[in-house]
Design an enzyme around this catalytic site. Structure first.
Site, PDB file in Angstrom:
ATOM      1  N   GLU A 147       1.070  -1.236   0.176  1.00 31.96           N
ATOM      2  CA  GLU A 147      -0.199  -0.010  -0.007  1.00 31.96           C
ATOM      3  C   GLU A 147       0.841   1.196   0.196  1.00 31.96           C
ATOM      4  O   GLU A 147       1.571   1.590   0.865  1.00 31.96           O
ATOM      5  CB  GLU A 147      -0.818   0.033   1.454  1.00 31.96           C
ATOM      6  CG  GLU A 147      -1.759  -1.257   1.346  1.00 31.96           C
ATOM      7  CD  GLU A 147      -2.723  -1.272   0.415  1.00 31.96           C
ATOM      8  OE1 GLU A 147      -3.199  -0.257  -0.097  1.00 31.96           O
ATOM      9  OE2 GLU A 147      -3.379  -2.441   0.154  1.00 31.96           O
ATOM     10  N   CYS A 197      -2.501   9.162   2.854  1.00 32.78           N
ATOM     11  CA  CYS A 197      -2.209   8.374   1.510  1.00 32.78           C
ATOM     12  C   CYS A 197      -3.191   8.877   0.645  1.00 32.78           C
ATOM     13  O   CYS A 197      -3.150   8.928  -0.658  1.00 32.78           O
ATOM     14  CB  CYS A 197      -1.884   7.039   1.524  1.00 32.78           C
ATOM     15  SG  CYS A 197      -3.492   6.128   2.476  1.00 32.78           S
TER      16      CYS A 197
HETATM   17  P1  NAD Z   1       8.610   4.951   4.263  1.00 33.01           P
HETATM   18  O1  NAD Z   1       8.513   4.062   2.952  1.00 33.01           O
HETATM   19  O2  NAD Z   1       9.749   5.823   4.394  1.00 33.01           O
HETATM   20  O3  NAD Z   1       8.744   3.880   5.578  1.00 33.01           O
HETATM   21  C1  NAD Z   1       7.717   3.031   5.763  1.00 33.01           C
HETATM   22  C2  NAD Z   1       8.061   2.205   6.544  1.00 33.01           C
HETATM   23  O4  NAD Z   1       9.172   1.147   5.933  1.00 33.01           O
HETATM   24  C3  NAD Z   1       8.901   2.354   7.866  1.00 33.01           C
HETATM   25  O5  NAD Z   1       8.547   1.616   9.039  1.00 33.01           O
HETATM   26  C4  NAD Z   1      10.315   2.112   7.784  1.00 33.01           C
HETATM   27  O6  NAD Z   1      11.241   2.139   8.673  1.00 33.01           O
HETATM   28  C5  NAD Z   1      10.223   0.783   6.557  1.00 33.01           C
HETATM   29  N1  NAD Z   1      11.294   0.586   5.928  1.00 33.01           N
HETATM   30  C6  NAD Z   1      12.504   1.641   5.378  1.00 33.01           C
HETATM   31  N2  NAD Z   1      13.179   1.076   4.610  1.00 33.01           N
HETATM   32  C7  NAD Z   1      12.779  -0.350   4.677  1.00 33.01           C
HETATM   33  C8  NAD Z   1      13.330  -1.567   3.863  1.00 33.01           C
HETATM   34  N3  NAD Z   1      14.561  -1.540   2.979  1.00 33.01           N
HETATM   35  N4  NAD Z   1      12.680  -2.682   4.007  1.00 33.01           N
HETATM   36  C9  NAD Z   1      11.630  -2.693   4.860  1.00 33.01           C
HETATM   37  N5  NAD Z   1      11.275  -1.825   5.477  1.00 33.01           N
HETATM   38  C10 NAD Z   1      11.796  -0.551   5.493  1.00 33.01           C
HETATM   39  O7  NAD Z   1       7.507   5.862   4.318  1.00 33.01           O
HETATM   40  P2  NAD Z   1       7.102   6.927   5.323  1.00 33.01           P
HETATM   41  O8  NAD Z   1       7.620   8.161   5.044  1.00 33.01           O
HETATM   42  O9  NAD Z   1       6.927   6.166   6.704  1.00 33.01           O
HETATM   43  O10 NAD Z   1       5.262   6.833   5.078  1.00 33.01           O
HETATM   44  C11 NAD Z   1       4.745   7.963   4.155  1.00 33.01           C
HETATM   45  C12 NAD Z   1       4.635   7.146   2.850  1.00 33.01           C
HETATM   46  O11 NAD Z   1       3.507   6.045   3.137  1.00 33.01           O
HETATM   47  C13 NAD Z   1       3.693   8.071   1.987  1.00 33.01           C
HETATM   48  O12 NAD Z   1       4.206   7.918   0.698  1.00 33.01           O
HETATM   49  C14 NAD Z   1       2.181   7.623   2.043  1.00 33.01           C
HETATM   50  O13 NAD Z   1       1.370   7.626   0.598  1.00 33.01           O
HETATM   51  C15 NAD Z   1       2.461   6.224   2.182  1.00 33.01           C
HETATM   52  N6  NAD Z   1       1.111   5.616   2.845  1.00 33.01           N
HETATM   53  C16 NAD Z   1       0.380   4.757   2.002  1.00 33.01           C
HETATM   54  C17 NAD Z   1      -0.763   4.163   2.391  1.00 33.01           C
HETATM   55  C18 NAD Z   1      -1.593   3.331   1.600  1.00 33.01           C
HETATM   56  O14 NAD Z   1      -2.493   2.618   2.204  1.00 33.01           O
HETATM   57  N7  NAD Z   1      -1.712   3.330   0.310  1.00 33.01           N
HETATM   58  C19 NAD Z   1      -1.176   4.569   4.035  1.00 33.01           C
HETATM   59  C20 NAD Z   1      -0.222   5.439   4.600  1.00 33.01           C
HETATM   60  C21 NAD Z   1       0.683   5.757   4.055  1.00 33.01           C
END
Ligand code: NAD
Length: 510
Positions: free
Chosen positions: A238, A272
């Site tokens: 997501e 999101c």
């Molecule tokens: P991010 O991708 O930076 O981090 C998300 C999670 O992934 C964090 O817990 C982070 O520690 C972890 N992570 C980072 N690198 C990783 C790796 N290599 N392997 C596994 N895990 C890893 O996102 P963010 O900045 O925390 O959140 C914002 C983003 O989330 C925005 O783009 C938003 O649109 C999206 N989002 C999407 C939805 C949806 O349902 N589509 C919902 C909420 C947020």
């Protein structure tokens, strides 16, 4: 200002509104993740065997614990995210519906399913599907909704019989951890745990799990998908969005203005499915902009009770919002409300931008902040074309009094969800799938039974309907007459459609 300071072994979590220290958590390394995963796997066997009814009892007790602790959780959530009270409350209360829904339906959704036969070879068989949970689900979440985004996947995964290893965002790990404490406090089986840390910890969770549910940015989602592909591991993603709102000339303008204002600014725009860009048909553009500007200028911002818009979780996200606004202004856009960083804390003033177009980052990149860029379009056609001109495809909103027209527009939008004359309403519709098209995701969450089945491997079972003989017509030993009979029968069955069509053609010729 940075909200979270990292060192090799600990993470400090700071309040985005004033920089105060809220708590400290460990950085769990790969060994710690693997140890936790091993413990969870051991407990999961009994959890799966306990059956859906027993699991649902624990889920309901957990939900009750969360609701009883709602004030404490909401305080903590506000402290680590900078949300205003109403935005935080939704998380600690409404999210419990995900638990209730899957606790109430797990038994029904997980029951063995009879399937109709099709084709000659399966005709003498009784066919069924059975569902077996993945032993360990890795649940990786971002910082914008630390409880909601955890519960909407943890609830169905636990109800399915999986163990869950959660990895909340390094920016906001505290409330999720406290909700998981609740699972322990009610005395539930040890099938739910969490680890803390940043990307390396998340990557270790990906490697340790049997199924990965990832919510976060498209860039990280791609890395997670690649890692899962190497290991042939199922993953559901997501990801980010750039959701368009289309306001047509026959819209109820008062509602469209209020809906777009709230849809763009709720949770400081860090949703999101926020309204990230607006296309308004020329006939109502001036009036829409005037009313939206007035509404946005009337909003108050800050951490105190009664404020409308809170802080942004990270200083990095404030920088992104600020860059999108300043790049737009440099290219000819006009700020009609907001457009400034706050004096202190991670604040960005609620903003409306006009005279924008698709050469600007504010219309093409995910902002994830309290900004609403509004573009004037000639008509419905142009609005649809521009709405679809995006690498993302999460959701969209359409504003018109004509329902048939709204549905027609909705069918042409390249997105996973369309809310007509409303925002966010698909999010808590648990019987609908929540999925992103294009770069917004892969797979889906929720969606009734599908939201639970995704956490299971499906097993196909066949059994003879009638008493069987020592061997079937198609088994060894082969002989010419048996092969000839089998060939005739198979041809007759496989060609049934063809012979019917031939029959129809004859009828036509007569
Ligand atoms: P991010 O991708 O930076 O981090 C998300 C999670 O992934 C964090 O817990 C982070 O520690 C972890 N992570 C980072 N690198 C990783 C790796 N290599 N392997 C596994 N895990 C890893 O996102 P963010 O900045 O925390 O959140 C914002 C983003 O989330 C925005 O783009 C938003 O649109 C999206 N989002 C999407 C939805 C949806 O349902 N589509 C919902 C909420 C947020």
């Amino acid at each position: 200002m940075t909200t979270t300071t990292t060192s090799n072994s600990a993470l400090e979590v700071r309040n985005p509104s004033d920089g105060q220290l809220v708590g400290t958590v460990s950085v769990d390394d790969r060994d710690a993740v693997n140890r936790r995963a091993t413990q969870l796997r051991l407990a999961q066997r009994a959890w799966a065997e306990a059956g859906p009814r027993q699991r649902s009892k624990w889920l309901r007790l957990w939900r009750d614990w969360i609701l009883t602790h709602s004030d404490e959780l909401t305080d903590l959530l506000q402290a680590e995210t900078g949300k205003v009270r109403p935005d935080a409350l939704v998380e600690t209360t409404a999210s419990c519906e995900f638990i209730t829904y899957y606790a109430d339906h797990a038994e029904e959704f997980l029951a063995d399913e009879r399937v109709k036969t099709a084709g000659l070879l399966s005709l003498p068989k009784r066919l069924s599907k059975t569902y077996q949970p993945y032993p360990l689900v890795g649940l990786i979440t971002p910082w914008n909704f630390p409880i909601t985004l955890f519960l909407m996947d943890a609830a169905p995964a636990l109800a399915a019989g999986c163990a869950v290893l959660a990895k909340p965002s390094e920016e906001t790990p505290l409330t999720c951890a406290r909700v998981i404490d609740g699972w322990r406090e009610i005395g539930a089986p040890p099938v739910l745990a969490h680890v803390t840390g940043a990307g390396d910890t998340g990557a270790a969770v990906v490697d340790a799990a049997d199924f990965v549910q990832f919510t976060g940015s498209t860039a990280t989602g791609r890395q997670v998908a690649l890692r899962c592909a190497e290991q042939l591991k199922p993953v559901s993603l997501e990801l980010g969005g750039k959701d368009p709102a289309i306001v047509l000339e026959d819209a109820d303008l008062a509602r469209a203005v209020e809906g777009v204002a709230w849809g763009g600014l709720f949770n400081a725009g860090q949703v999101c499915i926020s309204v990230e860009r607006v296309y308004v048909v020329a006939a109502v553009y001036e009036e829409f902009v005037a009313r939206l500007t007035q509404r946005v200028q009337s909003l108050t911002q800050g951490a105190d009770a009664g404020n409308d818009v809170g802080a942004m979780v990270t200083a990095r996200q404030v920088d992104i919002a600020d860059r999108h606004v300043s790049e737009a202004v440099a290219a000819g856009a006009k700020v009609v409300a907001g457009g400034k960083r706050g004096a202190a804390g991670n604040y960005y003033t609620p903003t409306v931008l006009v005279d924008v177009d698709h050469t600007m980052s504010c219309m093409t990149e995910e902002t994830f902040g309290p900004t609403i860029p509004v573009m004037c379009v000639a008509d419905e056609e142009e609005a649809i074309r521009l709405a679809n001109d995006s690498t993302y495809g999460l959701s969209a909103t359409v504003w018109t009094r004509d329902r048939a027209r709204a549905r027609r527009v909705a069918r042409r939008l390249e997105v996973g969800a369309v809310n007509i004359n409303d925002v966010f309403s698909n999010l808590f519709a648990m019987t609908l799938p929540h999925s992103g098209w294009k770069a917004s995701g892969m797979g889906a969450r929720l969606g009734g039974a599908d939201g639970l089945h995704k956490y299971c491997r499906v097993r196909a079972v066949t059994e003879p309907r009638l008493p069987v003989r020592a061997r079937e017509l198609t088994w060894y030993p082969y002989s010419a007459w048996r092969t000839a009979i089998a060939a005739k029968m198979l041809r007759a069955a496989a060609g049934r459609g063809l012979s019917q069509r031939l029959g129809q053609n004859k009828e036509h010729r007569r």
